[in-house]
Write a protein that holds these residues in place. Sequence first.
Motif, PDB file in Angstrom:
ATOM      1  N   PHE A  51       0.875  -1.169   0.000  1.00  0.00           N
ATOM      2  CA  PHE A  51       0.000   0.000   0.000  1.00  0.00           C
ATOM      3  C   PHE A  51       0.911   1.218   0.000  1.00  0.00           C
ATOM      4  O   PHE A  51       1.669   1.428   0.954  1.00  0.00           O
ATOM      5  N   GLU A  52       0.854   2.022  -1.049  1.00  0.00           N
ATOM      6  CA  GLU A  52       1.680   3.215  -1.158  1.00  0.00           C
ATOM      7  C   GLU A  52       0.855   4.452  -0.847  1.00  0.00           C
ATOM      8  O   GLU A  52      -0.256   4.611  -1.375  1.00  0.00           O
ATOM      9  N   TYR A  53       1.404   5.311  -0.001  1.00  0.00           N
ATOM     10  CA  TYR A  53       0.767   6.585   0.346  1.00  0.00           C
ATOM     11  C   TYR A  53       1.719   7.716  -0.036  1.00  0.00           C
ATOM     12  O   TYR A  53       2.938   7.583   0.134  1.00  0.00           O
ATOM     13  N   PRO A  54       1.175   8.844  -0.512  1.00  0.00           N
ATOM     14  CA  PRO A  54       2.054   9.944  -0.936  1.00  0.00           C
ATOM     15  C   PRO A  54       2.765  10.655   0.216  1.00  0.00           C
ATOM     16  O   PRO A  54       3.776  11.294   0.004  1.00  0.00           O
ATOM     17  N   GLU A  55       2.236  10.530   1.435  1.00  0.00           N
ATOM     18  CA  GLU A  55       2.871  11.169   2.590  1.00  0.00           C
ATOM     19  C   GLU A  55       2.828  10.222   3.783  1.00  0.00           C
ATOM     20  O   GLU A  55       2.010   9.307   3.843  1.00  0.00           O
ATOM     21  N   ALA A  56       3.726  10.491   4.720  1.00  0.00           N
ATOM     22  CA  ALA A  56       3.774   9.678   5.933  1.00  0.00           C
ATOM     23  C   ALA A  56       2.742  10.190   6.933  1.00  0.00           C
ATOM     24  O   ALA A  56       2.570  11.392   7.091  1.00  0.00           O
ATOM     25  N   ALA A  57       2.061   9.256   7.575  1.00  0.00           N
ATOM     26  CA  ALA A  57       1.074   9.586   8.609  1.00  0.00           C
ATOM     27  C   ALA A  57       0.839   8.323   9.437  1.00  0.00           C
ATOM     28  O   ALA A  57       1.221   7.224   9.035  1.00  0.00           O
ATOM     29  N   GLU A  58       0.201   8.497  10.589  1.00  0.00           N
ATOM     30  CA  GLU A  58      -0.223   7.332  11.371  1.00  0.00           C
ATOM     31  C   GLU A  58      -1.207   6.555  10.498  1.00  0.00           C
ATOM     32  O   GLU A  58      -2.127   7.130   9.906  1.00  0.00           O
ATOM     33  N   ARG A  59      -0.999   5.265  10.361  1.00  0.00           N
ATOM     34  CA  ARG A  59      -1.841   4.401   9.517  1.00  0.00           C
ATOM     35  C   ARG A  59      -2.414   3.278  10.365  1.00  0.00           C
ATOM     36  O   ARG A  59      -1.885   2.938  11.420  1.00  0.00           O
ATOM     37  N   ALA A  60      -3.488   2.672   9.861  1.00  0.00           N
ATOM     38  CA  ALA A  60      -4.073   1.495  10.498  1.00  0.00           C
ATOM     39  C   ALA A  60      -4.834   0.714   9.431  1.00  0.00           C
ATOM     40  O   ALA A  60      -5.370   1.299   8.487  1.00  0.00           O
ATOM     41  N   ILE A  61      -4.845  -0.588   9.582  1.00  0.00           N
ATOM     42  CA  ILE A  61      -5.644  -1.425   8.682  1.00  0.00           C
ATOM     43  C   ILE A  61      -6.557  -2.303   9.521  1.00  0.00           C
ATOM     44  O   ILE A  61      -6.370  -2.465  10.721  1.00  0.00           O
ATOM     45  N   TRP A  62      -7.560  -2.850   8.852  1.00  0.00           N
ATOM     46  CA  TRP A  62      -8.417  -3.845   9.469  1.00  0.00           C
ATOM     47  C   TRP A  62      -8.466  -5.034   8.526  1.00  0.00           C
ATOM     48  O   TRP A  62      -7.947  -4.978   7.410  1.00  0.00           O
ATOM     49  N   MET A  63      -9.111  -6.089   8.947  1.00  0.00           N
ATOM     50  CA  MET A  63      -9.148  -7.320   8.160  1.00  0.00           C
ATOM     51  C   MET A  63     -10.556  -7.641   7.654  1.00  0.00           C
ATOM     52  O   MET A  63     -10.829  -8.777   7.283  1.00  0.00           O
ATOM     53  N   ARG A  64     -11.420  -6.638   7.618  1.00  0.00           N
ATOM     54  CA  ARG A  64     -12.800  -6.857   7.161  1.00  0.00           C
ATOM     55  C   ARG A  64     -12.793  -7.556   5.799  1.00  0.00           C
ATOM     56  O   ARG A  64     -12.097  -7.150   4.883  1.00  0.00           O
ATOM     57  N   ASN A  65     -13.563  -8.619   5.708  1.00  0.00           N
ATOM     58  CA  ASN A  65     -13.723  -9.398   4.472  1.00  0.00           C
ATOM     59  C   ASN A  65     -12.420  -9.992   3.945  1.00  0.00           C
ATOM     60  O   ASN A  65     -12.329 -10.356   2.784  1.00  0.00           O
ATOM     61  N   THR A  66     -11.419 -10.098   4.792  1.00  0.00           N
ATOM     62  CA  THR A  66     -10.141 -10.703   4.406  1.00  0.00           C
ATOM     63  C   THR A  66     -10.076 -12.086   5.053  1.00  0.00           C
ATOM     64  O   THR A  66      -9.960 -12.189   6.274  1.00  0.00           O
ATOM     65  N   PRO A  67     -10.173 -13.147   4.249  1.00  0.00           N
ATOM     66  CA  PRO A  67     -10.286 -14.496   4.798  1.00  0.00           C
ATOM     67  C   PRO A  67      -8.994 -15.107   5.329  1.00  0.00           C
ATOM     68  O   PRO A  67      -9.041 -16.140   5.988  1.00  0.00           O
ATOM     69  N   SER A  68      -7.846 -14.491   5.060  1.00  0.00           N
ATOM     70  CA  SER A  68      -6.568 -15.065   5.479  1.00  0.00           C
ATOM     71  C   SER A  68      -5.889 -14.180   6.508  1.00  0.00           C
ATOM     72  O   SER A  68      -5.938 -12.957   6.412  1.00  0.00           O
ATOM     73  N   SER A  69      -5.241 -14.799   7.465  1.00  0.00           N
ATOM     74  CA  SER A  69      -4.419 -14.059   8.412  1.00  0.00           C
ATOM     75  C   SER A  69      -3.197 -13.515   7.675  1.00  0.00           C
ATOM     76  O   SER A  69      -2.660 -14.167   6.777  1.00  0.00           O
ATOM     77  N   LEU A  70      -2.782 -12.308   8.049  1.00  0.00           N
ATOM     78  CA  LEU A  70      -1.654 -11.644   7.396  1.00  0.00           C
ATOM     79  C   LEU A  70      -0.661 -11.130   8.431  1.00  0.00           C
ATOM     80  O   LEU A  70      -1.015 -10.919   9.588  1.00  0.00           O
ATOM     81  N   ASP A  71       0.561 -10.900   7.982  1.00  0.00           N
ATOM     82  CA  ASP A  71       1.528 -10.084   8.711  1.00  0.00           C
ATOM     83  C   ASP A  71       1.516  -8.729   8.024  1.00  0.00           C
ATOM     84  O   ASP A  71       1.580  -8.649   6.786  1.00  0.00           O
ATOM     85  N   VAL A  72       1.430  -7.661   8.821  1.00  0.00           N
ATOM     86  CA  VAL A  72       1.337  -6.312   8.285  1.00  0.00           C
ATOM     87  C   VAL A  72       2.549  -5.524   8.769  1.00  0.00           C
ATOM     88  O   VAL A  72       2.739  -5.350   9.972  1.00  0.00           O
ATOM     89  N   LEU A  73       3.364  -5.059   7.823  1.00  0.00           N
ATOM     90  CA  LEU A  73       4.574  -4.307   8.137  1.00  0.00           C
ATOM     91  C   LEU A  73       4.347  -2.847   7.765  1.00  0.00           C
ATOM     92  O   LEU A  73       3.990  -2.548   6.620  1.00  0.00           O
ATOM     93  N   TYR A  74       4.541  -1.947   8.721  1.00  0.00           N
ATOM     94  CA  TYR A  74       4.413  -0.510   8.483  1.00  0.00           C
ATOM     95  C   TYR A  74       5.805   0.055   8.241  1.00  0.00           C
ATOM     96  O   TYR A  74       6.747  -0.235   8.993  1.00  0.00           O
ATOM     97  N   VAL A  75       5.934   0.885   7.198  1.00  0.00           N
ATOM     98  CA  VAL A  75       7.248   1.326   6.742  1.00  0.00           C
ATOM     99  C   VAL A  75       7.301   2.847   6.609  1.00  0.00           C
ATOM    100  O   VAL A  75       6.398   3.459   6.026  1.00  0.00           O
ATOM    101  N   ARG A  76       8.379   3.428   7.149  1.00  0.00           N
ATOM    102  CA  ARG A  76       8.620   4.871   7.049  1.00  0.00           C
ATOM    103  C   ARG A  76       9.027   5.238   5.626  1.00  0.00           C
ATOM    104  O   ARG A  76       9.431   4.356   4.849  1.00  0.00           O
ATOM    105  N   PRO A  77       8.991   6.527   5.290  1.00  0.00           N
ATOM    106  CA  PRO A  77       9.392   6.943   3.942  1.00  0.00           C
ATOM    107  C   PRO A  77      10.827   6.566   3.579  1.00  0.00           C
ATOM    108  O   PRO A  77      11.139   6.368   2.404  1.00  0.00           O
TER     109      PRO A  77
END
Length: 155
Positions: free
Chosen positions: A75-101
């Motif tokens: 997931f690419e964002y044009p600027e850095a900010a506090e981010r969060a995701i959810w797993m709504r309608n996502t049937p598989s467990s994931l590892d989620v890595l948050y990355v600075r610019p």
Amino acid sequence: MRAAVLASILLVFAGQGCASEKPPLDPRGEPMEQLTIVTDSGRHTFWMEIADDAAERQRGLMFRPPLPDDQGMLFEYPEAAERAIWMRNTPSSLDVLYVRPDGQIISIARHTTPYSDTLQPSNGPASGIIELRAGRAEEIGAKPGDRVEHPHFGR
């Protein structure tokens, strides 16, 4: 003569090897991009589907089968900010890595709960989020402070 025939055969097979280096296509038919996570255990390269607009980021990996070991979503964002995701309608467990610019991993949400509406926060300003198959981050030894190499980072 024998050496020439062998050399020709090797060239044919070498050419076929190069063809397999073509990037896989994402579900939209777009070529995936390579991304490398550098950890204490080495360099780990993945093929990434890119989500770089609001609709793609909102849809993410909803309604999708489990990810292969060598693929993920960035997931690419044009600027850095506090981010969060959810797993709504996502049937598989994931590892989620948050990355600075600059490509440094801020935090990792490991083994997220499928179909959950619980937000998984970045705990710092992120310009990118990487989703991998659950358990993959641990398998490669990824931790906060490790580096991600991709053109989106380090701009």
